[in-house]
Design an enzyme around this catalytic site. Structure first.
Site, short mmCIF file in Angstrom:
data_model
loop_
_atom_site.label_atom_id
_atom_site.label_comp_id
_atom_site.label_asym_id
_atom_site.label_seq_id
_atom_site.Cartn_x
_atom_site.Cartn_y
_atom_site.Cartn_z
N ASP A 98 25.16 27.07 51.61
CA ASP A 98 25.25 27.06 53.03
C ASP A 98 26.54 26.05 53.40
O ASP A 98 26.51 25.35 54.36
CB ASP A 98 23.95 26.22 53.53
N GLU A 120 21.74 32.32 46.75
CA GLU A 120 20.89 31.44 47.56
C GLU A 120 20.83 31.80 49.15
O GLU A 120 21.25 30.83 49.94
CB GLU A 120 21.35 29.96 47.20
N GLU A 134 24.79 23.24 58.25
CA GLU A 134 24.39 24.08 57.02
C GLU A 134 23.38 25.15 57.57
O GLU A 134 23.62 26.43 57.15
CB GLU A 134 23.60 23.28 55.94
N HIS A 210 22.98 11.56 51.46
CA HIS A 210 24.20 11.46 51.64
C HIS A 210 24.63 12.36 53.12
O HIS A 210 25.57 12.67 53.56
CB HIS A 210 25.02 11.98 51.10
N ARG A 212 24.96 14.90 56.35
CA ARG A 212 25.81 14.40 57.72
C ARG A 212 24.80 13.90 58.80
O ARG A 212 25.14 13.05 59.28
CB ARG A 212 26.55 15.73 57.96
N HIS A 244 26.86 9.01 46.81
CA HIS A 244 28.12 9.98 47.23
C HIS A 244 29.31 9.26 47.67
O HIS A 244 29.39 8.14 48.09
CB HIS A 244 27.43 10.66 48.35
C1 UD1 Z 1 29.08 19.03 51.73
C2 UD1 Z 1 28.44 19.85 52.26
C3 UD1 Z 1 27.10 20.09 52.19
C4 UD1 Z 1 26.45 19.61 50.90
C5 UD1 Z 1 27.21 18.65 50.42
C6 UD1 Z 1 26.79 18.18 48.75
C7 UD1 Z 1 29.60 21.04 54.28
C8 UD1 Z 1 29.66 20.81 56.01
N1 UD1 Z 1 28.84 19.96 53.74
O1 UD1 Z 1 28.86 17.75 52.47
O2 UD1 Z 1 26.31 20.98 52.72
O3 UD1 Z 1 25.16 19.52 50.74
O4 UD1 Z 1 28.67 18.69 50.56
O5 UD1 Z 1 27.20 17.00 48.26
O6 UD1 Z 1 30.07 21.92 53.68
N2 UD1 Z 1 34.29 12.79 48.92
C9 UD1 Z 1 35.22 12.26 47.97
N3 UD1 Z 1 35.18 13.12 46.63
C10 UD1 Z 1 34.35 14.10 46.55
C11 UD1 Z 1 33.47 14.79 47.56
C12 UD1 Z 1 33.60 13.94 48.66
O7 UD1 Z 1 36.14 11.40 48.21
O8 UD1 Z 1 34.47 14.55 45.14
C13 UD1 Z 1 34.44 12.26 50.29
C14 UD1 Z 1 35.70 12.50 51.02
O9 UD1 Z 1 36.00 11.59 51.66
C15 UD1 Z 1 35.07 13.57 52.09
C16 UD1 Z 1 33.68 13.11 52.39
O10 UD1 Z 1 33.36 12.76 51.07
O11 UD1 Z 1 35.95 13.82 53.24
C17 UD1 Z 1 32.88 14.30 52.69
O12 UD1 Z 1 32.92 15.43 52.00
P1 UD1 Z 1 32.32 16.85 52.79
O13 UD1 Z 1 32.52 17.97 51.62
O14 UD1 Z 1 33.05 16.92 54.11
O15 UD1 Z 1 30.88 16.68 53.26
P2 UD1 Z 1 29.55 16.54 52.38
O16 UD1 Z 1 28.83 15.29 52.97
O17 UD1 Z 1 29.91 16.17 50.88
N1 UDP Z 2 23.65 15.79 41.51
C1 UDP Z 2 24.47 15.16 40.51
N2 UDP Z 2 25.06 14.08 40.53
C2 UDP Z 2 24.47 13.12 41.48
C3 UDP Z 2 23.57 13.63 42.37
C4 UDP Z 2 23.18 14.86 42.45
O1 UDP Z 2 24.82 15.80 39.64
O2 UDP Z 2 24.90 11.93 41.24
C5 UDP Z 2 23.15 17.14 41.31
C6 UDP Z 2 21.81 17.39 41.63
O3 UDP Z 2 21.03 17.47 40.33
C7 UDP Z 2 21.77 18.55 42.38
C8 UDP Z 2 22.98 18.50 43.12
O4 UDP Z 2 23.76 17.58 42.40
O5 UDP Z 2 21.84 19.92 41.19
C9 UDP Z 2 22.84 18.47 44.58
O6 UDP Z 2 23.83 18.15 45.36
P1 UDP Z 2 23.88 17.36 46.45
O7 UDP Z 2 22.80 16.58 46.81
O8 UDP Z 2 25.26 16.77 46.50
O9 UDP Z 2 23.92 18.74 47.54
P2 UDP Z 2 22.55 19.25 48.42
O10 UDP Z 2 21.60 19.94 47.34
O11 UDP Z 2 21.80 18.51 49.35
O12 UDP Z 2 23.27 20.42 48.97
#
Ligand code: UD1
Ligand code: UDP
Length: 385
Positions: A98, A120, A134, A210, A212, A244
């Site tokens: 998603d 999924e 999502e 974490h 949104r 995160h």
């Molecule tokens: C995204 C997904 C969410 C998923 C989550 C898993 C969307 C809209 N959201 O949300 O569905 O549950 O990932 O974690 O697709 N950042 C870093 N390094 C990284 C990753 C993120 O610095 O490796 C920071 C950046 O500043 C980035 C911000 O986190 O702009 C947000 O990342 P983003 O992918 O936009 O949103 P998530 O909340 O991670």
């Molecule tokens: N996870 C990880 N390291 C972390 C936190 C989560 O490897 O520090 C793994 C966790 O085991 C799961 C996945 O990341 O498999 C979940 O990802 P996240 O919470 O980012 O996204 P969501 O499941 O909410 O989409």
């Protein structure tokens, strides 16, 4: 057709963890030519997963920027992928779950008239704004997809309600359980060394948050609850929270919880560390989707830091409870788990509504069936309650 050309597209940590076992399965199948395109919507958190599973992408759009917007992600993925698809000409594109990467990848594949398989598929809250964005992403991907791989019967039911053709929906289990089967073992030594110094005879609470829709006041409430718990239970508990990298998450969490002796804020952990940490935990508090699927398989109670969930199976089985995002309810349920053994034992039972570890194999078999390589698809996953 000599070999089925399958391109997997993903961009974030959870997609990578859940696509990895499938990519490894496809790599070993002589009928399939498997390629991987990452958008790198996440950078460090995605690379961590690729390293653990030894996956080298064929294409990398490298789109991540600090505090990116949904529009940034959608537009960059849409335009970047079109060039990749034209060059690679896959028979089918696989997207996962998603995220905005997944939705934009499905849209790009559709524009390029390439068939789409959704891994999924069928999770729903039926509230377009929660989780945001999502829930909308999932519904939009379902409209565009040709083949739907639903983890559970309830997910299949949701797809049928959206008029997705029944003969292209397969119940496979969730590939996250395939991944979990390869990562957890006894006497595990953590790659993130400070975790080796924790006293695991105490009650360990593992936290991730974490999302949104939780940024701002809900995340503040979650952190306030953790602070109160840490201070009231003192030495009896250790709270471990891998934070995160989103600056909006980091700022709130560190401002409230940094410096409390029994709260350990860590960087995002690699997935082996996280799974083994969960395995040593007393219970889990999370707004993550993935953790809600992993914890029941490990027999760990989960308090979900959200007001609703698209994963009702574990609520039904009793391992997961919705704690919401208000401090009084979060504290009430956490204290009950810590103080009331009967309540704890009722929740702490291993159950596998989300899979049996063979989801990837089923998906591969169903894809080969869809393209005429096999005469029958894989049998559906069945949850033995
Ligand atoms: C995204 C997904 C969410 C998923 C989550 C898993 C969307 C809209 N959201 O949300 O569905 O549950 O990932 O974690 O697709 N950042 C870093 N390094 C990284 C990753 C993120 O610095 O490796 C920071 C950046 O500043 C980035 C911000 O986190 O702009 C947000 O990342 P983003 O992918 O936009 O949103 P998530 O909340 O991670
Ligand atoms: N996870 C990880 N390291 C972390 C936190 C989560 O490897 O520090 C793994 C966790 O085991 C799961 C996945 O990341 O498999 C979940 O990802 P996240 O919470 O980012 O996204 P969501 O499941 O909410 O989409």
């Amino acid at each position: 057709m000599n070999k089925l050309k399958i391109m997997s597209v993903f961009g974030t940590r959870p997609e990578a963890i859940k696509m990895a076992p499938l990519i490894l399965e496809m790599r070993n199948n002589p009928r399939i030519e498997s390629t991987v395109c990452i958008t790198a919507q996440h950078r460090q958190m995605l690379d961590q997963v690729l390293n653990i599973f030894n996956i080298t992408p064929d294409y990398d759009l490298d789109i991540m920027q600090k505090s990116q917007t949904l529009e940034d992600i959608t537009s960059k993925v849409l335009t970047g992928l079109s060039d990749v698809f034209k060059k690679a000409q896959p028979d089918v594109v696989l997207v996962h779950g998603d995220t905005t990467t997944s939705f934009a990848a499905a849209l790009s594949a559709f524009y390029n008239k390439i068939k789409i398989g959704h891994v999924e598929a069928g999770l729903r809250t039926h509230n377009l704004y929660s989780p945001f964005p999502e829930e909308a992403n999932r519904q939009l991907i379902s409209i565009l997809s040709n083949f739907n791989f639903a983890p559970t019967p309830a997910n299949k039911h949701n797809l049928l309600m959206q008029a997705c053709p029944a003969n292209h929906i397969y119940i496979t289990g969730n590939t996250v359980i395939d991944a979990l089967k390869t990562t957890v073992y006894p006497n595990y030594s953590f790659d993130y060394k400070p975790l080796n110094d924790i006293d695991y005879t105490k009650q360990i609470i593992v936290v991730t948050a974490h999302r949104r829709e939780n940024l701002g006041q809900p995340l503040q409430n979650i952190c306030d609850s953790l602070k109160t718990l840490a201070e009231s239970y003192g030495n009896d508990i250790e709270i471990i929270y891998p934070v995160h990298l989103n600056p909006a998450v980091q700022n709130t969490v560190r401002a409230t919880l940094e410096g409390i002796p029994n709260v350990h804020l860590t960087p995002p952990l690699n997935v082996s560390d996280l799974h083994n940490l969960m395995n040593k935990a007393y219970f889990i508090m999370t707004d993550s989707g993935g953790l809600q699927e992993e914890a029941p398989a490990l027999g760990k109670p989960v308090l979900v830091l959200r007001t609703e969930t698209e994963r009702p199976e574990a609520v039904e089985s009793g391992t997961v409870q919705l704690a919401g995002v208000e401090t009084p309810k979060i504290l009430e349920l956490s204290k009950k788990l810590l103080d009331n053994a009967a309540f704890y034992n009722k929740m702490a039972k291993a159950t596998n509504p989300y899979g049996d570890g063979f989801a990837s194999r089923r998906i591969v078999d169903c894809l080969l069936y869809e393209f005429g390589f096999y005469s029958t698809p894989a049998e559906d996953f069945v949850w033995n309650k």
